[in-house]
Design a protein around this motif. Structure first.
Motif, PDB file in Angstrom:
ATOM      1  N   ALA A  65      -9.238 -19.809  24.820  1.00  0.00           N
ATOM      2  CA  ALA A  65      -9.111 -21.266  24.754  1.00  0.00           C
ATOM      3  C   ALA A  65      -8.237 -21.783  25.890  1.00  0.00           C
ATOM      4  CB  ALA A  65      -8.530 -21.675  23.406  1.00  0.00           C
ATOM      5  N   ALA A  66      -7.146 -21.076  26.169  1.00  0.00           N
ATOM      6  CA  ALA A  66      -6.267 -21.476  27.275  1.00  0.00           C
ATOM      7  C   ALA A  66      -7.015 -21.449  28.598  1.00  0.00           C
ATOM      8  CB  ALA A  66      -5.045 -20.568  27.329  1.00  0.00           C
ATOM      9  N   GLN A  67      -7.823 -20.421  28.797  1.00  0.00           N
ATOM     10  CA  GLN A  67      -8.586 -20.314  30.039  1.00  0.00           C
ATOM     11  C   GLN A  67      -9.622 -21.416  30.142  1.00  0.00           C
ATOM     12  OE1 GLN A  67      -7.865 -17.957  32.472  1.00  0.00           O
ATOM     13  NE2 GLN A  67      -9.232 -19.210  33.714  1.00  0.00           N
ATOM     14  N   TYR A  68     -10.219 -21.775  29.013  1.00  0.00           N
ATOM     15  CA  TYR A  68     -11.188 -22.879  29.004  1.00  0.00           C
ATOM     16  C   TYR A  68     -10.520 -24.166  29.472  1.00  0.00           C
ATOM     17  CZ  TYR A  68     -14.659 -26.235  27.274  1.00  0.00           C
ATOM     18  OH  TYR A  68     -15.579 -27.255  27.191  1.00  0.00           O
ATOM     19  N   LEU A  69      -9.342 -24.449  28.942  1.00  0.00           N
ATOM     20  CA  LEU A  69      -8.633 -25.666  29.325  1.00  0.00           C
ATOM     21  C   LEU A  69      -8.263 -25.637  30.802  1.00  0.00           C
ATOM     22  CD1 LEU A  69      -6.335 -25.993  26.190  1.00  0.00           C
ATOM     23  CD2 LEU A  69      -8.316 -27.424  26.750  1.00  0.00           C
ATOM     24  N   LYS A  70      -7.762 -24.511  31.258  1.00  0.00           N
ATOM     25  CA  LYS A  70      -7.429 -24.386  32.675  1.00  0.00           C
ATOM     26  C   LYS A  70      -8.647 -24.656  33.547  1.00  0.00           C
ATOM     27  CE  LYS A  70      -6.073 -20.966  36.163  1.00  0.00           C
ATOM     28  NZ  LYS A  70      -5.530 -19.600  36.405  1.00  0.00           N
ATOM     29  N   ASN A  71      -9.766 -24.057  33.196  1.00  0.00           N
ATOM     30  CA  ASN A  71     -10.984 -24.246  33.992  1.00  0.00           C
ATOM     31  C   ASN A  71     -11.422 -25.705  34.004  1.00  0.00           C
ATOM     32  OD1 ASN A  71     -11.053 -21.508  34.533  1.00  0.00           O
ATOM     33  ND2 ASN A  71     -12.577 -21.044  32.959  1.00  0.00           N
ATOM     34  N   GLU A  72     -11.291 -26.376  32.864  1.00  0.00           N
ATOM     35  CA  GLU A  72     -11.681 -27.787  32.809  1.00  0.00           C
ATOM     36  C   GLU A  72     -10.784 -28.643  33.692  1.00  0.00           C
ATOM     37  OE1 GLU A  72     -14.375 -29.250  31.398  1.00  0.00           O
ATOM     38  OE2 GLU A  72     -14.995 -27.161  31.079  1.00  0.00           O
ATOM     39  N   TYR A  73      -9.495 -28.390  33.661  1.00  0.00           N
ATOM     40  CA  TYR A  73      -8.577 -29.152  34.520  1.00  0.00           C
ATOM     41  C   TYR A  73      -8.864 -28.887  35.997  1.00  0.00           C
ATOM     42  CZ  TYR A  73      -5.756 -30.403  30.425  1.00  0.00           C
ATOM     43  OH  TYR A  73      -5.319 -30.919  29.224  1.00  0.00           O
ATOM     44  N   LYS A  74      -9.146 -27.641  36.316  1.00  0.00           N
ATOM     45  CA  LYS A  74      -9.469 -27.316  37.710  1.00  0.00           C
ATOM     46  C   LYS A  74     -10.770 -27.987  38.134  1.00  0.00           C
ATOM     47  CE  LYS A  74      -8.823 -23.287  39.470  1.00  0.00           C
ATOM     48  NZ  LYS A  74      -8.891 -21.825  39.705  1.00  0.00           N
ATOM     49  N   ASN A  75     -11.762 -27.976  37.262  1.00  0.00           N
ATOM     50  CA  ASN A  75     -13.039 -28.628  37.577  1.00  0.00           C
ATOM     51  C   ASN A  75     -12.874 -30.131  37.785  1.00  0.00           C
ATOM     52  OD1 ASN A  75     -14.400 -26.193  37.414  1.00  0.00           O
ATOM     53  ND2 ASN A  75     -15.046 -26.486  35.292  1.00  0.00           N
ATOM     54  N   LEU A  76     -11.914 -30.724  37.070  1.00  0.00           N
ATOM     55  CA  LEU A  76     -11.635 -32.152  37.252  1.00  0.00           C
ATOM     56  C   LEU A  76     -10.861 -32.424  38.539  1.00  0.00           C
ATOM     57  CD1 LEU A  76     -10.576 -33.214  33.627  1.00  0.00           C
ATOM     58  CD2 LEU A  76     -12.656 -33.903  34.839  1.00  0.00           C
TER      59      LEU A  76
END
Length: 340
Positions: A65-76
């Protein structure tokens, strides 16, 4: 050469100016409307899926879940306040001096303010849940607090889109996804005791914990949210919150659980409380409990996504107003629970 510079410098300045517009001329509702039920649905069906194994603190599902959030922030295209590619504030379990906590991490991203970058508005949720029981049943935690966490992602996207259009907030915005709320608010306690930005520079915390459902007391009402804590420390915050709602959203603001004698004591039971202990004005956004609270039936198919979007928009618009007002919010009420 001098002639070239005389031409080039004004052109560069004009180009820079095009990237930074007068925030007072922006229509925040335009960006609030980028928060959509469909995107919240898509995020939550991933985030509260069996793949994340109930997101128990320190377990593999929480790490996913933490990695998912990180990836979403990076994609933004959102930066980390920690620098580089590091979006995780590591939480040292030894700090808590008790044995049921494993190594874990808060997830952080931010947008730097244009005029008052050292003043911070925090938008928070907790992304952990209670994991898997002894029979192997997965507790997906779609409402608690998948709903708040995907709300934070959508709010972050809305602020990012405004920034890309030249409307950078005056104050910095910190998006804080706390770990370990279900273990005793440990992620937010660790953050407030080891802040990325000084607590004295933290203007407010808007905390979102369960905003995707309708509780039995509001059955049939798709236009409400419980607000807790808005008037505990700052008269200005409470008034600002009500004014923003009246201007843009017209949700029914229910203060039932804001009563200091409320036996549920919700004010003390989510991550905003650790900010309040440091005299940071807070608002806790909440839909109330329901029959699926902390059960394996708290699944994404039970979420009211239109209502989730309305509530997330209200948080965004409130944060927008706090971030862009001329003066920071004044703390004008005594806090008997302030940290020593």
């Amino acid at each position: 050469m001098k002639r070239i510079l005389a031409i080039a410098i004004p052109a560069i300045l004009m180009a820079c100016g095009a990237q930074h517009k007068d925030i007072e001329k922006a229509d925040p509702m335009e960006y609030a409307n980028t928060i959509t039920a469909s995107e919240l649905h898509d995020h939550l069906y991933i985030f509260a899926s069996d793949e994340f194994e109930g997101r128990e603190t320190g377990e593999p599902g929480q790490k996913k879940a933490a990695q998912y959030l990180k990836n979403e922030y990076k994609n933004l295209g959102l930066a980390s306040p920690l620098g580089g590619d590091d979006y995780f504030q590591e939480v040292d379990p030894s700090y808590f001096k008790r044995g049921n906590i494993k190594a874990t991490e808060n997830v952080v991203a931010y947008i730097k303010g244009s005029e008052k970058p050292d003043e911070i508005v925090v938008i928070s949720s907790h992304y952990d849940h209670v994991g898997i029981d002894d029979q192997g049943n997965i507790y997906n935690g779609a409402d608690d607090d998948g709903s708040g966490t995907v709300g934070v992602l959508e709010i972050a996207e809305a602020f990012k889109k405004a920034t890309e259009d030249g409307y950078r907030p005056k104050r910095s915005i910190l998006f804080l996804n706390n770990t370990g709320e279900e273990k005793g608010l440990i992620g937010s306690k660790y953050y407030t005791d080891h802040p990325v930005f000084p607590m004295e520079n933290t203007v407010a915390d808007l905390n979102i914990d369960m905003i995707g459902r309708i509780d039995p007391a509001h059955e049939g009402n798709e236009n409400y949210v419980y607000l807790i804590g808005s008037d505990k420390l700052s008269t200005q915050l409470h008034k600002l919150s009500e004014d923003v709602n009246k201007k843009y959203m017209n949700l029914d603001l229910d203060y039932k659980y804001n009563d200091e004698y409320d036996p549920n004591r919700f004010y003390y039971r989510s991550d905003h409380y650790n900010f309040a202990k440091h005299n940071v004005p807070i608002i806790f956004y909440f839909n109330g409990t329901h029959a699926d609270y902390h059960k394996m039936t708290d699944t994404p198919d039970k979420i009211n996504y239109d209502l989730l979007a309305k509530r997330a928009k209200l948080v965004f618009l409130t944060a927008w107003e706090i971030a862009n007002r001329d003066e920071r919010l004044v703390v004008d009420k005594a806090n008997s629970d302030s940290a020593q």
